[in-house]
Write a protein that holds these residues in place. Structure first.
Motif, short mmCIF file in Angstrom:
data_model
loop_
_atom_site.label_atom_id
_atom_site.label_comp_id
_atom_site.label_asym_id
_atom_site.label_seq_id
_atom_site.Cartn_x
_atom_site.Cartn_y
_atom_site.Cartn_z
N LYS A 21 0.83 -1.20 0.00
CA LYS A 21 0.00 0.00 0.00
C LYS A 21 0.86 1.25 0.00
O LYS A 21 0.58 2.22 -0.72
CB LYS A 21 -0.91 -0.01 1.22
N ARG A 24 2.35 1.75 -3.44
CA ARG A 24 1.34 2.26 -4.39
C ARG A 24 1.12 3.75 -4.17
O ARG A 24 1.01 4.52 -5.13
CB ARG A 24 0.03 1.49 -4.22
N THR A 25 1.05 4.15 -2.91
CA THR A 25 0.84 5.56 -2.60
C THR A 25 1.99 6.41 -3.13
O THR A 25 1.77 7.48 -3.71
CB THR A 25 0.72 5.75 -1.07
N GLU A 28 1.82 6.72 -6.91
CA GLU A 28 0.78 7.66 -7.35
C GLU A 28 1.17 9.11 -7.04
O GLU A 28 0.90 10.01 -7.83
CB GLU A 28 -0.54 7.33 -6.66
N LYS A 29 1.80 9.31 -5.88
CA LYS A 29 2.13 10.68 -5.45
C LYS A 29 3.32 11.23 -6.22
O LYS A 29 3.38 12.44 -6.49
CB LYS A 29 2.45 10.66 -3.95
N ASP A 71 4.66 11.31 6.43
CA ASP A 71 3.27 11.62 6.11
C ASP A 71 2.78 12.66 7.11
O ASP A 71 2.68 12.38 8.31
CB ASP A 71 2.44 10.33 6.20
N GLY A 76 -1.84 9.59 4.22
CA GLY A 76 -1.29 9.27 2.91
C GLY A 76 -1.54 10.33 1.86
O GLY A 76 -1.06 10.22 0.73
N SER A 77 -2.28 11.40 2.20
CA SER A 77 -2.60 12.43 1.21
C SER A 77 -1.54 13.53 1.16
O SER A 77 -1.53 14.33 0.23
CB SER A 77 -3.96 13.05 1.53
#
Length: 614
Positions: A21, A24-25, A28-29, A71, A76-77
């Motif tokens: 996970k 993947r984050t 994407e980021k 983070d 995760g954003s």
């Protein structure tokens, strides 16, 4: 963000699913990162750890290595790479180039980047949007010195005339996050050249910021208000006299001296490629003999400082997690598997052979138990313990958790709220229908009604005759159609029947914290099962009912049982699941009862690893 020291709430290793996970984050980021780049930062065969801080920041790193990502909000954003990560993969983020190295001293002093300090390329300002992660570089070197997020888009920046704050710095070379790796990896050569400090006027391109984003915004607001003051004309930094601009923006002398020392010390830094980094990491790993020596030193330190004769006999796992690990040097990972002994039990047996300690094997639990310490032994007597506070091994909050979650502080009570069925009874005796009542208080209400209406049967004082209001309260909607309603009820059944028609609630109090929830009290479920490879795992759910924090409990169990633990959200449900490696179902239940005061009747256990024969 990392200016002030904040104690970590928990440390744990990531499970395989969490590793995937995280990758993947990151993919994407940071679309610039290739799969090989991510493997360099988070090696597939290395253990990845996560540290959770009280301000919700999560820091991900390679165990025994360096922090790689952090983070900001824990969701995760808002994730950023560290400078360590950017030294390994410099092109992970787009970067602003500074006009000169003199500006860099303010970046690594904790300042935010302003647009006048950026060297805009001939082709113009690159395109970006507000909130994007960007890095900061100095001229002549590809190694970034800081990371942050943009405060406005490139279109807005051009409209503002390239004035104001460009980048809110979240992490920089030399802050506490960088220092958390204990300076174990420092690239050699050329981070800042002597020539890059020649232009003092560039110092005005930065404003000193405090440790929080809110303070940064306040600081920015102060600048804007300064620009709007009557009689004050805004002057571009490149046109302003160096002395006047320096006086407006330079931090105090003490801070400046500290920053100068840091920038001078950074003068020999240079970026290494991934292969060089791997070689450097290999050089940092301790040899088997070094670990053996460190183990003996930590054991002697523990025997002198924390292991008392009254605590003996002591399981080897407790000795290891509660006494030996806390005595290891700061920033050093002590892995028994990398020693010549491989296991704690074999190591203790070897020490027992020397006569300094006495150890026996617990055949039931299959671990070594420390029986006694020979405090007259030559090795013990010749060792001088360090006069320093013992470092807490993994979780500094464990003792505090034990103190705040003790048996005496937990109170659990079942309470009831009047429903539409029983509201007429409460109204008849002028009782509040909006309150919550204990079982005894609710029973008093119905018996008060019986007394008021004189419903006790004259010929049998143990029987209550039901009038229409009381009959409806007890049985309306609960009796099947066509069935005759009862005309009387025994006193011993009246209270329980009346309570069953009310809305069940429960209140849980632990220390100064109290919650009231609808429904009956849910139990804690502890289940042991086998996973792939015939390994046992123990799952724990429902701890939130009794105000037990899942993260703190996982950290405590990791230390108590000397095993790995993970916390995951339950899919489609509120709450978390604590996963403990090993079959510790009985010990875990006992721990909840003794340390957290959970009543035994609220704990359900199921061991799926046992084979039942009929």
């Amino acid at each position: 963000m990392f200016k002030k020291a904040v104690e970590a709430k928990s440390h744990q290793r990531l499970s395989g699913a969490d590793r995937k996970k995280l990758k993947r984050t990151i993919k994407e980021k940071f679309p610039r990162a290739s799969d090989s780049d991510i493997d360099v930062l988070l090696p597939p065969k290395a253990e990845i750890t996560v540290a959770k801080f009280q301000n919700r920041v999560l820091v991900y790193g390679v165990e025994g290595g360096f922090p790689m990502f952090f983070d900001v909000d824990g969701r995760g954003s808002d994730i950023f790479p560290t400078v360590y990560a950017l030294w390994m993969v410099p092109e992970l983020l787009p970067a602003f180039m500074l006009k000169g190295g003199g500006v860099s001293r303010y970046v690594i002093g904790g300042a935010d980047l302003m647009f006048p300090g950026i060297d805009v390329p001939p082709e113009g300002l690159p395109s970006f949007v507000a909130g994007e992660p960007w890095a900061v570089k100095v001229p002549g070197n590809p190694a970034p010195i800081a990371v942050g997020s943009t405060t406005m888009s490139s279109v807005e920046a051009l409209k503002a005339g390239l004035r104001g704050k460009a980048l809110r710095i979240t992490h920089y070379y030399g802050d506490l996050l960088w220092e958390s790796a204990d300076n174990r990896y420092v690239p050699n050569a050329g981070f800042f050249e002597d020539a890059v400090f020649e232009d003092p006027s560039i110092s005005s391109s930065f404003q000193t910021s405090d440790s929080t984003e809110g303070d940064c915004e306040t600081s920015n607001g102060q600048q804007n208000s300064t620009e709007n003051n009557e009689g004050v004309e805004f002057q571009d930094v490149n046109d302003a006299p160096a002395d006047s601009v320096h006086a407006l923006t330079t931090p105090n002398d003490d801070a400046n001296d500290a920053t100068n020392e840091l920038t001078v010390g950074a003068g020999d830094l240079k970026l290494h490629d991934a292969e060089s980094v791997d070689e450097s990491n290999e050089q940092l790993s301790l040899s088997s003999s070094d670990i053996d020596s460190l183990l003996d030193k930590c054991l002697l330190q523990a025997l002198h400082t924390t292991v008392k004769d009254k605590d003996l006999p002591m399981p080897g796992s407790t000795l290891w997690s509660n006494h030996v690990l806390p005595c290891r040097p700061s920033g050093v990972t002590l892995d028994i598997k990398k020693s010549s002994h491989k296991k704690v039990s074999k190591w203790l047996q070897a020490k027992s052979a020397s006569g300094m300690i006495s150890v026996k094997e617990d055949k039931y639990k299959k671990e070594a138990v420390l029986l006694s310490v020979n405090r007259n032994h030559d090795v013990y007597s010749s060792f001088k313990p360090e006069k320093r506070p013992v470092q807490k091994s993994d979780q500094p909050s464990v003792n505090a958790a034990n103190a705040s979650h003790s048996f005496k502080t937990l109170e659990v009570a079942e309470i009831y709220k009047p429903s539409v069925h029983v509201n007429p009874i409460f109204s008849a005796v002028e009782a509040d229908t909006g309150k919550l009542y204990s079982a005894s208080d609710a029973s008093d209400i119905v018996f008060k009604y019986v007394e008021k209406e004189n419903l006790v049967k004259p010929t049998n004082k143990s029987i209550v005759v039901l009038d229409v209001v009381l009959c409806d309260a007890l049985f309306k909607g609960a009796i099947k159609k066509g069935t005759t309603y009862p005309t009387e009820i025994h006193k011993k059944d009246l209270g329980s029947t009346f309570i069953s028609r009310m809305q069940a609630h429960h209140v849980v109090t632990r220390g100064g914290e109290q919650v009231v929830r609808k429904g009956a009290i849910k139990t804690i479920q502890i289940v042991t099962e086998r996973r792939q490879g015939n390994k046992k795992v123990t799952k724990l759910t429902g701890m939130e009912t009794f105000l037990i924090d899942a993260e703190a409990l996982a950290a405590e169990l990791q230390k108590k049982f000397a095993c790995s633990t993970t916390v995951a959200e339950l899919p489609g449900k509120k709450g978390n699941e604590v996963l403990v490696q090993g079959g510790v179902i009985d010990d875990l239940a006992k721990h909840l009862i003794e340390q957290y005061g959970v009543p035994k009747r609220f704990i359900e256990v199921l061991d799926k690893t046992k084979k039942w024969t009929g």
